[in-house]
Design an enzyme around this catalytic site. Structure first.
Site, PDB file in Angstrom:
ATOM      1  N   GLU A  23      15.017  16.397  12.426  1.00 33.58           N
ATOM      2  CA  GLU A  23      14.922  17.555  13.324  1.00 33.58           C
ATOM      3  C   GLU A  23      13.858  17.389  14.409  1.00 33.58           C
ATOM      4  O   GLU A  23      13.936  18.052  15.436  1.00 33.58           O
ATOM      5  CB  GLU A  23      14.710  18.857  12.549  1.00 33.58           C
ATOM      6  CG  GLU A  23      13.426  18.976  11.798  1.00 33.58           C
ATOM      7  CD  GLU A  23      13.372  20.220  10.932  1.00 33.58           C
ATOM      8  OE1 GLU A  23      12.508  21.058  11.200  1.00 33.58           O
ATOM      9  OE2 GLU A  23      14.189  20.356  10.010  1.00 33.58           O
ATOM     10  N   ASP A  24      12.876  16.509  14.208  1.00 32.61           N
ATOM     11  CA  ASP A  24      11.784  16.391  15.176  1.00 32.61           C
ATOM     12  C   ASP A  24      11.793  15.106  15.994  1.00 32.61           C
ATOM     13  O   ASP A  24      10.938  14.926  16.860  1.00 32.61           O
ATOM     14  CB  ASP A  24      10.438  16.510  14.460  1.00 32.61           C
ATOM     15  CG  ASP A  24      10.178  17.916  13.941  1.00 32.61           C
ATOM     16  OD1 ASP A  24      10.904  18.846  14.332  1.00 32.61           O
ATOM     17  OD2 ASP A  24       9.248  18.073  13.131  1.00 32.61           O
TER      18      ASP A  24
END
Length: 127
Positions: free
Chosen positions: A15-16
């Site tokens: 997600e990052d």
């Protein structure tokens, strides 16, 4: 290392960063990648919706993913106690604690030590 430990180190990677599920499979195996995906938020959703999805999803994830979630929330909450992020009010910190309790409060018997440490933080914050 054990799969939940590797997944804990990688839990925010998808997600990052631009890292894909397949890259985690290729480098760490499908078991680790699957745990990472269980705790990965869908960044296409609004933040409030992502947070609510975590609450809804937690009872359905694997024991290994629950362990990662417990450790992540414990780290985040301890960090908030140590140093409030710039721009955060005490109300926002308290709301984060309340939300984290909604997530982790559904995890019982996975790791009594982590669960106890989280419960102590909630008690200290009157959450």
């Amino acid at each position: 290392m054990f799969p939940s430990g590797e997944a804990a180190l990688l839990h925010d990677t998808v997600e990052d960063t631009d890292t894909s599920y397949q890259e985690i499979v290729d480098n760490f195996g499908a078991v680790v990648a699957d745990i990472v995906m269980e705790v990965t938020d869908d960044k296409s959703l609004a933040k409030a919706e992502r947070k609510e999805k975590q609450v809804e999803k937690i009872p359905k994830i694997s024991t290994e993913a629950k362990l990662v979630k417990l450790a992540d929330k414990l780290y985040n909450l301890r960090d908030l106690n140590r140093c409030t992020p710039e721009g955060w009010t005490q109300q926002r910190v308290q709301e984060y604690f309340a939300w984290a309790k909604r997530v982790t409060g559904q995890i019982v018997g996975v790791n009594p030590v982590l669960e106890g440490k989280l419960n102590q933080l909630y008690e200290d914050r009157n959450v």
